[in-house]
Design an enzyme around this catalytic site. Structure first.
Site, PDB file in Angstrom:
ATOM      1  N   ASP A  36       0.835  -1.200   0.000  1.00  0.00           N
ATOM      2  CA  ASP A  36       0.000   0.000   0.000  1.00  0.00           C
ATOM      3  C   ASP A  36       0.869   1.248   0.000  1.00  0.00           C
ATOM      4  O   ASP A  36       0.596   2.217  -0.726  1.00  0.00           O
ATOM      5  CB  ASP A  36      -0.911  -0.033   1.222  1.00  0.00           C
ATOM      6  CG  ASP A  36      -1.736   1.235   1.369  1.00  0.00           C
ATOM      7  OD1 ASP A  36      -2.558   1.509   0.485  1.00  0.00           O
ATOM      8  OD2 ASP A  36      -1.551   1.950   2.366  1.00  0.00           O
ATOM      9  N   GLU A  62      -2.234  -5.228  -3.648  1.00  0.00           N
ATOM     10  CA  GLU A  62      -1.200  -4.473  -2.942  1.00  0.00           C
ATOM     11  C   GLU A  62      -0.155  -5.404  -2.340  1.00  0.00           C
ATOM     12  O   GLU A  62       1.034  -5.062  -2.292  1.00  0.00           O
ATOM     13  CB  GLU A  62      -1.839  -3.619  -1.855  1.00  0.00           C
ATOM     14  CG  GLU A  62      -2.669  -2.467  -2.416  1.00  0.00           C
ATOM     15  CD  GLU A  62      -3.363  -1.654  -1.351  1.00  0.00           C
ATOM     16  OE1 GLU A  62      -3.705  -0.489  -1.622  1.00  0.00           O
ATOM     17  OE2 GLU A  62      -3.572  -2.181  -0.230  1.00  0.00           O
TER      18      GLU A  62
END
Length: 222
Positions: free
Chosen positions: A47, A118
């Site tokens: 992320d 992610e």
């Protein structure tokens, strides 16, 4: 370990040969499997890598103000965008979920798809460092980066995201005037963001006035 099909999938999106199969397997593994190594830690890392890569790309390719950049960044790294890219790659064919999660629709869950997307970025970073992870993100995100994601939003949504992206309080709307007969009323609304400023607009309804005020605020401060 990884199936041959999944190994080829990873090598295609990562752009290099798989070195640590256990690492990549964990990036694809949901907690419902009961396995000890799941995607959660890699998702946390990925992320941040994704955010940095997209922010750097926006800074390098656009001369827009900070508020507009934040608006686009939030859209491009959102769970919805991550899931959309994951679906385009047919990521669900390689995800490892427990039976209950599968039965509950986990293979098409926006949250799970986005998180695992992610996590794969995080795995690439761990195995090959930032340059390779950056290249991986740019390959997968180029259509979104060059498209309209985050460019056009409802003015109130755009202002909300601008405030969040700039770590400001939530915009506050106040009706400051109403005039005219009931069948043709005119509403004046003021929107303000603490420690930034305010803007006013008038419309034929309170909702229209709020929208116009948000537009005026973004023109002035965005």
């Amino acid at each position: 370990m990884l199936t041959l099909q999944t190994r080829h999938f990873i090598e295609r999106i990562a752009g290099h040969a798989v070195k640590d199969e256990a690492l990549w397997r964990s990036a694809l593994t949901h907690g419902s499997t009961g396995e000890k190594r799941t995607y959660e830690r890699l998702e946390f890392l990925g992320d941040r890598v994704l955010g940095l890569v997209v922010a750097e790309w926006l800074f390098r390719t656009s001369d827009e103000a900070e508020g507009r950049l934040s608006q686009r960044l939030n859209a491009l790294v959102s769970r919805a965008t991550c899931a959309q890219i994951a679906r385009g790659l047919s990521l669900s064919e390689h995800m490892l979920l427990g039976k209950q999660a599968r039965d509950d629709g986990g293979l098409d869950s926006e949250n799970i798809l986005g998180d695992i997307m992610e996590a794969l970025i995080g795995a690439c970073f761990v195995e090959n460092g930032f340059p390779e992870a950056r290249a991986m993100v740019l390959r997968m995100w180029t259509p979104s980066l060059e498209g309209k994601a985050g460019k056009r939003k409802h003015p109130k949504s755009a202002l909300q995201e601008w405030a969040a992206g700039n770590r400001r309080r939530t915009p506050e709307y106040a009706l400051v005037d109403r005039s005219g007969p009931d069948h043709a009323s005119r509403f004046t609304v003021e929107v303000s963001v603490h420690n930034v400023g305010s803007a006013r607009a008038t419309g034929n309804s309170k909702q229209e006035a709020e929208t116009l005020a948000a537009e005026e605020f973004m023109r002035t401060y965005g």
